[in-house]
Design a protein around this motif. Sequence first.
Motif, PDB file in Angstrom:
ATOM      1  N   SER A  27      49.191  32.982  51.552  1.00 16.08           N
ATOM      2  CA  SER A  27      48.170  32.193  50.536  1.00 16.08           C
ATOM      3  C   SER A  27      47.622  33.992  49.598  1.00 16.08           C
ATOM      4  CB  SER A  27      47.187  32.120  51.483  1.00 16.08           C
ATOM      5  OG  SER A  27      45.996  32.750  52.116  1.00 16.08           O
ATOM      6  N   LYS A  28      46.823  33.689  48.659  1.00 17.40           N
ATOM      7  CA  LYS A  28      46.268  34.789  47.870  1.00 17.40           C
ATOM      8  C   LYS A  28      44.676  34.700  48.509  1.00 17.40           C
ATOM      9  CE  LYS A  28      44.437  36.403  43.375  1.00 17.40           C
ATOM     10  NZ  LYS A  28      44.425  35.427  41.848  1.00 17.40           N
ATOM     11  N   ALA A  29      44.165  34.203  49.266  1.00 23.73           N
ATOM     12  CA  ALA A  29      42.891  34.491  49.865  1.00 23.73           C
ATOM     13  C   ALA A  29      43.813  34.984  51.646  1.00 23.73           C
ATOM     14  CB  ALA A  29      42.074  33.180  50.208  1.00 23.73           C
ATOM     15  N   GLY A  30      44.198  34.890  51.719  1.00 18.05           N
ATOM     16  CA  GLY A  30      44.912  35.841  53.463  1.00 18.05           C
ATOM     17  C   GLY A  30      44.809  37.140  53.039  1.00 18.05           C
ATOM     18  N   VAL A  31      45.786  36.929  52.196  1.00 15.22           N
ATOM     19  CA  VAL A  31      46.362  38.749  51.595  1.00 15.22           C
ATOM     20  C   VAL A  31      44.678  39.060  50.971  1.00 15.22           C
ATOM     21  CG1 VAL A  31      47.610  39.931  49.554  1.00 15.22           C
ATOM     22  CG2 VAL A  31      48.227  37.915  51.421  1.00 15.22           C
ATOM     23  N   ALA A  32      44.028  38.889  50.306  1.00 13.97           N
ATOM     24  CA  ALA A  32      42.936  39.016  49.555  1.00 13.97           C
ATOM     25  C   ALA A  32      41.652  39.909  50.699  1.00 13.97           C
ATOM     26  CB  ALA A  32      42.146  38.607  48.676  1.00 13.97           C
ATOM     27  N   ALA A  84      60.389  34.049  53.244  1.00 13.97           N
ATOM     28  CA  ALA A  84      59.438  34.941  52.610  1.00 13.97           C
ATOM     29  C   ALA A  84      58.265  35.009  52.091  1.00 13.97           C
ATOM     30  CB  ALA A  84      60.526  35.546  50.897  1.00 13.97           C
ATOM     31  N   PRO A  85      57.123  35.991  51.999  1.00 12.40           N
ATOM     32  CA  PRO A  85      55.865  35.514  51.890  1.00 12.40           C
ATOM     33  C   PRO A  85      55.420  35.558  50.236  1.00 12.40           C
ATOM     34  CG  PRO A  85      56.022  37.522  52.929  1.00 12.40           C
ATOM     35  CD  PRO A  85      57.174  36.885  53.332  1.00 12.40           C
ATOM     36  N   SER A  86      54.914  34.182  49.859  1.00  6.37           N
ATOM     37  CA  SER A  86      54.507  34.196  48.416  1.00  6.37           C
ATOM     38  C   SER A  86      53.835  35.195  47.786  1.00  6.37           C
ATOM     39  CB  SER A  86      54.589  33.164  48.363  1.00  6.37           C
ATOM     40  OG  SER A  86      53.858  32.573  48.866  1.00  6.37           O
ATOM     41  N   HIS A  87      52.855  35.826  48.240  1.00 12.44           N
ATOM     42  CA  HIS A  87      51.795  36.724  47.888  1.00 12.44           C
ATOM     43  C   HIS A  87      51.494  38.258  48.302  1.00 12.44           C
ATOM     44  CE1 HIS A  87      49.542  33.193  45.574  1.00 12.44           C
ATOM     45  NE2 HIS A  87      50.386  32.284  46.621  1.00 12.44           N
ATOM     46  N   GLU A  88      50.983  38.914  47.356  1.00 15.32           N
ATOM     47  CA  GLU A  88      51.001  40.467  47.834  1.00 15.32           C
ATOM     48  C   GLU A  88      50.034  41.153  47.355  1.00 15.32           C
ATOM     49  OE1 GLU A  88      54.791  43.685  46.624  1.00 15.32           O
ATOM     50  OE2 GLU A  88      55.227  41.706  47.143  1.00 15.32           O
ATOM     51  N   ASP A  89      49.678  42.436  48.165  1.00  8.79           N
ATOM     52  CA  ASP A  89      48.928  43.444  46.902  1.00  8.79           C
ATOM     53  C   ASP A  89      49.283  44.726  47.808  1.00  8.79           C
ATOM     54  OD1 ASP A  89      46.558  43.596  45.404  1.00  8.79           O
ATOM     55  OD2 ASP A  89      45.752  42.913  46.400  1.00  8.79           O
ATOM     56  N   TRP A  90      48.119  45.367  46.938  1.00 16.16           N
ATOM     57  CA  TRP A  90      48.292  46.779  47.182  1.00 16.16           C
ATOM     58  C   TRP A  90      47.176  47.737  46.701  1.00 16.16           C
ATOM     59  CZ3 TRP A  90      49.845  44.359  42.926  1.00 16.16           C
ATOM     60  CH2 TRP A  90      50.991  43.530  42.681  1.00 16.16           C
ATOM     61  N   GLY A 129      42.904  40.121  53.706  1.00 15.66           N
ATOM     62  CA  GLY A 129      43.490  41.725  54.905  1.00 15.66           C
ATOM     63  C   GLY A 129      43.101  42.856  54.113  1.00 15.66           C
ATOM     64  N   MET A 130      43.537  42.788  52.584  1.00 15.28           N
ATOM     65  CA  MET A 130      42.926  44.044  51.508  1.00 15.28           C
ATOM     66  C   MET A 130      42.054  44.407  52.552  1.00 15.28           C
ATOM     67  SD  MET A 130      44.961  46.484  50.089  1.00 15.28           S
ATOM     68  CE  MET A 130      46.716  45.632  49.858  1.00 15.28           C
ATOM     69  N   ALA A 131      40.697  43.373  51.912  1.00 15.24           N
ATOM     70  CA  ALA A 131      39.485  43.441  52.075  1.00 15.24           C
ATOM     71  C   ALA A 131      39.008  44.495  53.428  1.00 15.24           C
ATOM     72  CB  ALA A 131      38.273  42.493  51.605  1.00 15.24           C
ATOM     73  N   GLU A 132      39.842  44.291  54.461  1.00 18.73           N
ATOM     74  CA  GLU A 132      39.497  44.641  55.427  1.00 18.73           C
ATOM     75  C   GLU A 132      39.932  45.973  56.100  1.00 18.73           C
ATOM     76  OE1 GLU A 132      40.407  43.669  60.504  1.00 18.73           O
ATOM     77  OE2 GLU A 132      40.749  42.223  58.729  1.00 18.73           O
ATOM     78  N   LEU A 133      41.215  45.953  55.187  1.00 18.90           N
ATOM     79  CA  LEU A 133      41.576  47.471  55.260  1.00 18.90           C
ATOM     80  C   LEU A 133      41.527  48.467  54.308  1.00 18.90           C
ATOM     81  CD1 LEU A 133      45.910  46.615  54.567  1.00 18.90           C
ATOM     82  CD2 LEU A 133      44.437  47.247  56.941  1.00 18.90           C
ATOM     83  N   LYS A 134      40.501  47.725  53.142  1.00 19.69           N
ATOM     84  CA  LYS A 134      39.214  48.923  52.069  1.00 19.69           C
ATOM     85  C   LYS A 134      38.701  48.807  52.864  1.00 19.69           C
ATOM     86  CE  LYS A 134      41.321  47.189  47.983  1.00 19.69           C
ATOM     87  NZ  LYS A 134      41.084  46.328  46.565  1.00 19.69           N
ATOM     88  N   SER A 135      37.325  48.814  53.922  1.00 20.17           N
ATOM     89  CA  SER A 135      36.197  48.497  54.611  1.00 20.17           C
ATOM     90  C   SER A 135      36.867  49.647  55.575  1.00 20.17           C
ATOM     91  CB  SER A 135      36.355  47.509  55.282  1.00 20.17           C
ATOM     92  OG  SER A 135      35.214  47.448  56.679  1.00 20.17           O
ATOM     93  N   ILE A 136      37.531  49.864  56.147  1.00 26.05           N
ATOM     94  CA  ILE A 136      38.235  50.455  56.642  1.00 26.05           C
ATOM     95  C   ILE A 136      38.890  52.255  56.676  1.00 26.05           C
ATOM     96  CG2 ILE A 136      40.729  52.066  58.549  1.00 26.05           C
ATOM     97  CD1 ILE A 136      40.760  48.893  59.158  1.00 26.05           C
ATOM     98  N   ALA A 137      39.065  51.812  55.573  1.00 27.86           N
ATOM     99  CA  ALA A 137      39.465  53.734  54.060  1.00 27.86           C
ATOM    100  C   ALA A 137      38.274  53.820  54.047  1.00 27.86           C
ATOM    101  CB  ALA A 137      40.983  53.257  53.450  1.00 27.86           C
ATOM    102  N   GLU A 138      37.055  53.194  53.471  1.00 30.40           N
ATOM    103  CA  GLU A 138      35.600  53.562  53.426  1.00 30.40           C
ATOM    104  C   GLU A 138      35.096  54.324  54.607  1.00 30.40           C
ATOM    105  OE1 GLU A 138      32.477  51.716  51.198  1.00 30.40           O
ATOM    106  OE2 GLU A 138      33.531  50.576  51.222  1.00 30.40           O
ATOM    107  N   LYS A 139      35.260  53.812  55.505  1.00 29.22           N
ATOM    108  CA  LYS A 139      34.344  54.321  56.491  1.00 29.22           C
ATOM    109  C   LYS A 139      34.957  55.577  56.697  1.00 29.22           C
ATOM    110  CE  LYS A 139      35.795  52.702  60.358  1.00 29.22           C
ATOM    111  NZ  LYS A 139      36.605  52.365  62.600  1.00 29.22           N
ATOM    112  N   HIS A 140      36.516  56.152  56.692  1.00 29.64           N
ATOM    113  CA  HIS A 140      36.650  57.927  57.330  1.00 29.64           C
ATOM    114  C   HIS A 140      36.491  58.241  55.850  1.00 29.64           C
ATOM    115  CE1 HIS A 140      38.565  57.012  61.046  1.00 29.64           C
ATOM    116  NE2 HIS A 140      38.756  55.587  60.650  1.00 29.64           N
ATOM    117  N   GLY A 141      35.948  57.960  54.760  1.00 34.51           N
ATOM    118  CA  GLY A 141      35.886  59.103  53.666  1.00 34.51           C
ATOM    119  C   GLY A 141      36.577  58.577  52.717  1.00 34.51           C
ATOM    120  N   ALA A 142      37.455  57.551  52.440  1.00 39.01           N
ATOM    121  CA  ALA A 142      38.447  57.221  51.313  1.00 39.01           C
ATOM    122  C   ALA A 142      37.646  57.396  49.974  1.00 39.01           C
ATOM    123  CB  ALA A 142      39.781  56.906  51.393  1.00 39.01           C
ATOM    124  N   ARG A 143      38.782  57.559  49.433  1.00 36.93           N
ATOM    125  CA  ARG A 143      38.500  57.256  47.864  1.00 36.93           C
ATOM    126  C   ARG A 143      39.468  56.181  47.433  1.00 36.93           C
ATOM    127  NH1 ARG A 143      39.665  58.344  42.318  1.00 36.93           N
ATOM    128  NH2 ARG A 143      40.918  59.857  42.226  1.00 36.93           N
TER     129      ARG A 143
END
Length: 529
Positions: A329-334, A229-235, A336-350
């Motif tokens: 790891s917390k760093a790995g999750v972070a 079971a993964p030990s770290h998660e973010d939303w 990954g999340m940073a990449e997803l946030k970059s994609i969302a921003e590219k598509h005009g998300a808030r």
Amino acid sequence: MSVATASAIDDLTAVLKQICGPEHVISDPNECAVFSQDIWQKGETADLIVAPADSEETAKLVEAASTRGVAVYPRGGGMSYTNGYTPATPGGVIIDFTRMNRVVEINAEDMYVTVEAGCTWQDLHIALKPLGLRTPFWGPLSGISSTIGGGLSQNNAFFGAGTYGPTSDSVTSLKVVLADGSIVETGTASTRGAKPFWRHYGPDLTGVFMGDAGALGFKVEATFRLIQAPSHEDWASFEFATLDGVAKAAADMARTGIACELFGFDPNLTKVRLKRASLAADVKTLKNVVAGQGSLLKGVKEGAKIALAGRSFMADAAYSLHAIVEGRSKAGVADGMAELKSIAEKHGAREIENSIPKIIRANPFTPLNNMLGPEGERWAPVHGIISMSDGPACWARIDALFETLRDELDAHNILTGYLVTTLSTNGYLIEPVFIWPEELFDIHERSVEKDFLARLPRHKSNPDATALVAKVRSAVVDVFAEFGGAHFQIGKTYPYRESRTAAAWALVEALKSHVDAKRVINPGALGLK
């Protein structure tokens, strides 16, 4: 499939009572009627309900019914909305698998778990959690009631699917009862003296019985591979002003494979979800959020964020997209999340408060109150799985269809909405939902929490509105066909037979004839007669 005679049913009833015990064979017409309906429609009424205790009893009862030419239908948690298990012709026997609910073996060294078909996804998750283990795909949103056997026949989306794909991609082996009562094991379980640890050795017989709508055999046990079971998660949650923006962002995020769950709502469905939740549910939800954060300080902090955000964190007209990232790891999750946030921003998300994905992860298997609208209305979805590049265009096409029908839908007080989610890096699942005033079935009365149901208004029979829902659902299925879509929960609803090539359908027919020569197993499912 001919209807069994009364004498054949009387004879079969006596035999089934000997096999399973008299208390596990039900012939009461009212009870049989309840078991013969699903969330969407009422089927023909079965003659009998039988609840076997194990694989051996299942094999004996199936052989007894087959010998007498009596149709047999598999039923797990009863969450179908595609006539998955409802009888296609009057009579027959419904097998209730909910007694077969054991976790048979957890093998932490060889990293697999074997369960009986009637085990719920919630029960499996609870059994594995103290060991720090999990199946890669670990359940649908209805996992409090949905059985694993049903998921094997129907296939599922949601928890873990964004990274690991649907139910079938996590299975290594099956134990299946065929129509003649013989038992077939697949994967390395069919190797003499071997464990059920591996799926691939020769032709993939496991795959033959996955997603078959219960038409080829009765799955009685299944083995899944395990992961730590993964030990770290973010939303993270994002809002978009347009359907086009959220649709394309979902596709781009899915292609990365980073989000273990990625899902979006249109404004209508977001409002419905927020309106459904009661204050009492919020208190329970926050308690689970706090408890699930690993430390009291972090838990209180995350719970406070949700409480302060309340239900005003999203614009009324916004589309939303929610992502969950997990890892070792917390760093790995972070990262990954940073990449997803970059994609969302590219598509005009808030970016907005991440209450929804945080709550869903803290409370994965909630009571089945979501099968009704917030004012006690009926609820029925339909869905399709589209290639990643076609997903946004297909969603827009369905939305345009709804707009052409808007006056008619509004006249009948039919609300439409969307849930969109992804399956690994190549499946884009669109689930339009319909909510409309209509009287409830007995299955709703039994499935929804009593206290919740008591607070809701009741609606009278509304056949004109329901007929319109059926018409529009069918039109949506036609749109999915235009895009070459696939479907889970095929049941007796989606055009599986009509969309097969001649050679593919001939092979399906040949398989059916081999495993079910008398055509007694769930007749009508997959379009098989």
